[in-house]
Design an enzyme around this catalytic site. Structure first.
Site, mmCIF file in Angstrom:
data_model
loop_
_atom_site.group_PDB
_atom_site.id
_atom_site.type_symbol
_atom_site.label_atom_id
_atom_site.label_comp_id
_atom_site.label_asym_id
_atom_site.label_seq_id
_atom_site.Cartn_x
_atom_site.Cartn_y
_atom_site.Cartn_z
ATOM 1 N N GLU A 125 0.845 -1.041 -0.035
ATOM 2 C CA GLU A 125 -0.136 0.120 0.123
ATOM 3 C C GLU A 125 0.826 1.269 0.004
ATOM 4 O O GLU A 125 0.313 2.397 -0.018
ATOM 5 C CB GLU A 125 -0.957 -0.066 1.128
ATOM 6 C CG GLU A 125 -0.198 -0.236 2.481
ATOM 7 C CD GLU A 125 -1.371 -0.288 3.766
ATOM 8 O OE1 GLU A 125 -2.683 0.108 3.365
ATOM 9 O OE2 GLU A 125 -0.947 -0.774 5.003
ATOM 10 N N ASP A 157 -4.839 3.140 0.500
ATOM 11 C CA ASP A 157 -3.641 3.825 0.824
ATOM 12 C C ASP A 157 -2.714 3.758 -0.421
ATOM 13 O O ASP A 157 -2.020 4.875 -0.696
ATOM 14 C CB ASP A 157 -2.876 3.228 1.902
ATOM 15 C CG ASP A 157 -3.537 3.579 3.247
ATOM 16 O OD1 ASP A 157 -3.761 4.767 3.092
ATOM 17 O OD2 ASP A 157 -3.597 2.862 3.735
HETATM 18 C C1 PEP Z 1 -5.922 -0.166 2.346
HETATM 19 O O1 PEP Z 1 -5.263 0.860 2.502
HETATM 20 O O2 PEP Z 1 -6.534 -0.196 0.998
HETATM 21 C C2 PEP Z 1 -6.618 -0.855 3.388
HETATM 22 C C3 PEP Z 1 -7.270 -1.889 3.017
HETATM 23 O O3 PEP Z 1 -6.294 -0.624 4.561
HETATM 24 P P1 PEP Z 1 -7.052 0.593 5.360
HETATM 25 O O4 PEP Z 1 -8.322 1.080 4.506
HETATM 26 O O5 PEP Z 1 -7.467 -0.224 6.705
HETATM 27 O O6 PEP Z 1 -5.923 1.528 5.457
HETATM 28 MG MG MG Z 2 -4.059 0.940 4.581
#
Ligand code: PEP
Ligand code: MG
Length: 580
Positions: free
Chosen positions: A431, A455
């Protein structure tokens, strides 16, 4: 009154109609007063004590009968804060010594506490000040008579400037019908909680708090991001019909949710569930999920004064693993930071928590906290199937450090006689753009990749995922994003490890043909969309969409990609709703 329509970002689908509950976050109006005699001082002291007691009664009332443990902890913490000496005793002393009224004295105490908190280095602890501010505000509201005990919130549609993920979790207990906010983005954590609670929500509706009044009739369409204030009777009728149709449609597709997500030409994609709140765990299997692909553990920590201990975590993790067995549960280690704590504009912006000591960085900095989580996961792993997922990895060194810690904990557990799954898979989130660039090296070190598109898009395109002003630039079909997915998938395949997507992109029906075309092994999405996603997969030939993906990877702009996809997917009308 005329019907007015507003557009925002639909973040949790469904249609709801009801009356507005305007959640005022502005400070209550304060009058500053010097006290003349002892009689007045006595009066102020008793007024302050009464306001504190009323706030306490309010917290206890909300707490009563709450099904969600996380929220019970929050309310318990609020009750403790009410009597904290820096807040309670200090305010009483100020009323007496400085001869000022209760509101003024309380504000001074809060300012003093804030000054102390601002000196703290640790982001997490510093942000705990928001809890104190919230509690003090409740007391202030009782003092100024501007209080509301949330009467009327039942079945209402909340309209607010912004909501933190924790505030959103309060809505479940009050049967809130939906919410609209002025700030927030599609993948903000507030939106993610709304999906978990299955309440329709629209965010990013400019100045909506100025356009409605308490009690106004309002319609929100969480799928299309539409908000209608004071609708005409024809509109009301139309939307009651749409609401009914939507419910029927959901019921229909839910009937087939247990069928496997296999394409007619035999390609199988594992569809798992993202879990935000522990209470959701009970519904994982009935939703048709083949396990939990992302268990966001941070919600045990959200808005709490103390970190949960190993036993508490173990109990919850064990229960989760047992309930989801024979499928596996992917426990993502703590990902605090970003917009998870601070949806409040006054705090987060200056510190830019998105680029700070977030997730694994915090865990490697606060080893006890990290070890506690890992021990609890490992101990729970023998009660079913578990996987460990590390968020926010940006270098190989971080993976090495994690593996060394894990090895040490395994040794420690063995010595202490605690059984655990010796072969528990270890995965990382892809990410951060640097992780994509070194994905080939990372893939050799771990058992699986989970691409966090929320992210990844935020960091690759430099767009705050929770900021509605740049939401128009949040583009999953940006060629940079698609190339990054391609690189990560190829690296995983080359190393022979599994790869999936757990970001919101995978939950968007419009993108499913592309996600499928990338040839991933698994996806993890919010439970609401599982029936639809599985159905779309069952209706799509892998070979067709794989060709489309290969073609769009040659294109250089999002517009070209969108046009190509629209053209190529003409036979998939369902999926096209949201390709803009
Ligand atoms: C993302 O970043 O795509 C993810 C699944 O984690 P979060 O939304 O908790 O940051
Ligand atoms: Mg994330």
């Amino acid at each position: 009154m005329e019907e007015q329509r507003f557009r925002g970002i639909g973040v949790s689908s469904g249609i709801t109609l009801g009356h507005v509950y305007l959640l005022q976050k502005i400070q209550p109006r304060i009058i500053y007063q010097f006290l003349i005699d002892r009689g007045e001082v006595k009066k102020e002291i008793s007024r302050f004590k009464k306001a504190v007691n009323m706030a306490k009664a309010e917290f206890l009332k909300i707490r009563k009968g709450l099904p969600i443990k996380e929220i019970i902890h929050i309310l318990d913490a609020y009750t403790v804060i009410l009597k904290d000496p820096f807040l309670y005793k200090a305010t009483l002393k100020r009323i007496k010594d400085e001869k000022i009224n209760a509101e003024w004295a309380l504000l001074k105490s809060v300012e003093e506490i804030e000054a102390i908190f601002l000196k703290i280095d640790d982001d997490y602890l510093r942000q705990r000040f928001q809890d104190i501010k919230y509690v003090a505000n409740r007391v202030l509201r009782y003092l100024t008579g501007e209080s509301s005990d949330f009467r009327g919130i039942q079945d209402a549609i909340i309209v607010a400037h912004g909501l933190s993920p924790a505030e959103t979790t309060h809505f479940q207990t009050n049967n809130v019908a939906g919410f609209v906010t002025e700030i927030g983005g599609r993948t903000s954590h507030t939106a993610i909680v709304a999906q978990a609670l299955k309440i329709p929500a629209v965010v990013g509706v400019k100045e909506i708090t100025y356009r409605v009044r308490d009690g106004d009739f309002i319609i929100i369409d969480g799928l299309h991001g539409e908000v209608i204030v004071n609708p005409t009777s024809a509109t009301i009728e139309e939307y009651y019909r749409k609401e009914k149709e939507y419910k029927l449609y959901r019921k229909e597709i839910e009937k087939y949710t247990h069928l496997p997500a296999q394409t007619p030409d035999g390609f199988q994609l594992k569809v798992m569930a993202n879990v935000e709140l522990f209470e959701e765990v009970h519904s994982v299997l009935s939703a048709g999920a083949e396990g939990i692909g992302l268990f966001r553990t941070e919600f045990f920590y959200l808005e709490q004064m103390d970190f949960p201990d190993e036993e508490t975590l173990f109990t919850h993790f064990r229960k989760t693993v047992e309930l989801v067995s024979p499928y596996s549960v992917t426990f993502r280690t703590l990902d605090i930071g970003g917009d998870k704590f601070v949806s409040k504009p006054d705090f987060g912006e200056a510190m830019n928590p998105a680029l700070g000591l977030r997730a694994i960085r915090l865990c490697l900095n606060q080893r006890t906290l990290f070890r506690t989580q890992l021990r609890a996961i490992l101990k729970a792993s023998i009660y079913g199937k578990a996987r460990i997922l590390i968020p926010f990895i940006s270098s190989l060194e971080e993976v090495h450090q994690v593996k060394a810690i894990l090895k040490d904990i395994k040794r420690e557990l063995k010595k202490q006689g605690h059984p655990f799954d010796e072969h528990i898979p270890l995965g990382i989130m892809i990410e951060v753009p640097s992780a994509v660039a070194i994905s080939e090296f990372l893939a050799k070190e771990v058992d699986f990749f989970s691409i966090g598109t929320n992210d990844l898009i935020q960091y690759a395109l430099a767009i705050d995922r929770a900021n509605e002003q740049v939401a128009y630039l949040y583009e999953p079909l940006h060629p940079a994003v698609l190339q990054m997915i391609k690189v990560s998938v190829e690296a995983a395949k080359k190393a022979g490890i599994k790869v999936g997507i757990c970001g919101e992109m995978a939950a968007e029906p419009a993108y499913i043909p592309l996600i499928l075309g990338f040839g991933l092994d698994e996806i993890s999405v919010n439970m609401q969309v599982i029936p639809l996603i599985k159905r779309l997969i069952r209706e799509t030939n892998f070979r067709d969409v794989n060709c489309i993906v290969n073609e769009i990877l040659k294109l250089s702009t999002a517009i070209e990609i969108k046009n190509y996809v629209k053209q190529a997917l003409q036979n998939f009308p369902q999926t096209l709703n949201n390709i803009g």
